[in-house]
Design a protein around this motif. Structure first.
Motif, short mmCIF file in Angstrom:
data_model
loop_
_atom_site.label_atom_id
_atom_site.label_comp_id
_atom_site.label_asym_id
_atom_site.label_seq_id
_atom_site.Cartn_x
_atom_site.Cartn_y
_atom_site.Cartn_z
N ILE A 46 6.82 -3.58 20.33
CA ILE A 46 6.10 -3.54 19.44
C ILE A 46 4.79 -2.84 19.61
O ILE A 46 3.87 -2.85 20.23
N THR A 95 8.87 -0.87 17.17
CA THR A 95 8.77 -1.31 15.75
C THR A 95 7.28 -0.87 15.62
O THR A 95 6.39 -1.52 16.31
N GLU A 112 3.02 3.48 8.70
CA GLU A 112 4.23 2.71 8.20
C GLU A 112 3.90 2.02 6.81
O GLU A 112 2.56 1.57 6.45
#
Length: 259
Positions: free
Chosen positions: A141, A175, A181
């Motif tokens: 992450i 991610t 994002e």
């Protein structure tokens, strides 16, 4: 892009846009006051992983910015939300000053890796530990993947190169939860009653601030402070809605042309 609606919200980057470390961008405090006089909601959105939200707020108040904690949405908050959603025990490759934002998260016997900007921890033993966890199937992450950022002494490497190195070594994909994002920008607007087409983003990072916001359906204003370098506005397509000298100039444009 969806039909543009009347402006309801302004999202503002922090480091590089309102301030650079402990120095405010000239005129930024007064410009923020002028923006608050308009009928728009203001949210401060940042990828910073160098300090907790509380420490960040103290820094901003010391610089005499009128900002409250509930107006700040950080990539640390987004990362913590994802850790809780996945119910994992992360190895936290973050600056020690950012750890308060993960208070209460179980980190013993880690089965995930969370990586932000952590210069003091970007050494071989720590990165190798992360590498081995990822090889064993732990998810990666990334709080964000910025290439670099602006410090008082000049540009400095961001976490992006280190995230990419771990991805390359383990043949995995991180991610990413922070800017650019789309989910980050939508999460920042959650609960405001404002749609992306009713918002504008102001920032000094062409890709992460402006490109990300425009990909989410917002307008993007690029300021030539902080990490901005000449011709950055040519690096994204479509180009920024507006490129201007600084945050005060961006506020002037919003007040004169978008409201």
């Amino acid at each position: 892009m969806a039909t543009r609606r009347a402006l309801k919200a302004v999202l503002v980057d922090l480091n590089g846009t309102l301030h650079v470390e402990d120095a405010a961008v000239p005129g930024a405090q007064e410009a923020l006051k002028r923006l608050r006089g308009a009928s728009v909601m203001i949210k401060f959105v940042t990828n910073t992983t160098k300090e907790s939200k509380q420490d960040l707020l103290k820094r901003l108040k010391k610089l005499e910015f009128d900002i409250s904690e509930d107006e700040i949405f950080t990539s640390l908050t987004a990362a913590r939300n994802l850790v809780e959603e996945k119910q994992v025990r992360p190895m936290l490759l973050v600056d020690d000053r950012a750890l308060p934002d993960f208070k209460g998260i179980q980190t013993d016997d880690p089965n995930a890796v969370v990586i932000g900007l952590a210069p003091e921890h970007f050494h071989y033993p720590a990165l190798n530990q992360a590498f081995r966890l990822l090889l064993d199937g732990a998810p990666l992450i990334a709080i964000h993947k910025a290439r670099y950022y602006k410090r008082k002494d000049g540009l400095a490497l961001g976490p992006g190169p280190f995230v990419t190195g771990l991805e390359y070594a383990t043949d995995t994909k991180a991610t990413v939860v922070g800017k650019p994002e789309k989910t980050f920008f939508l999460e920042a607007l959650r609960g405001t009653g404002c749609e992306p087409q009713e918002a504008v983003m102001i920032g000094d990072d062409c890709r992460d601030d402006v490109g990300g916001a425009q990909n989410a359906g917002m307008l993007g204003i690029l300021v030539k402070t902080g990490k901005y370098r000449a011709a950055d506005e040519e690096k994204i397509n479509p180009p920024p809605y507006l490129t201007c000298e600084s945050f005060p100039h961006a506020v002037d444009h919003i007040l004169q042309h978008l409201l």
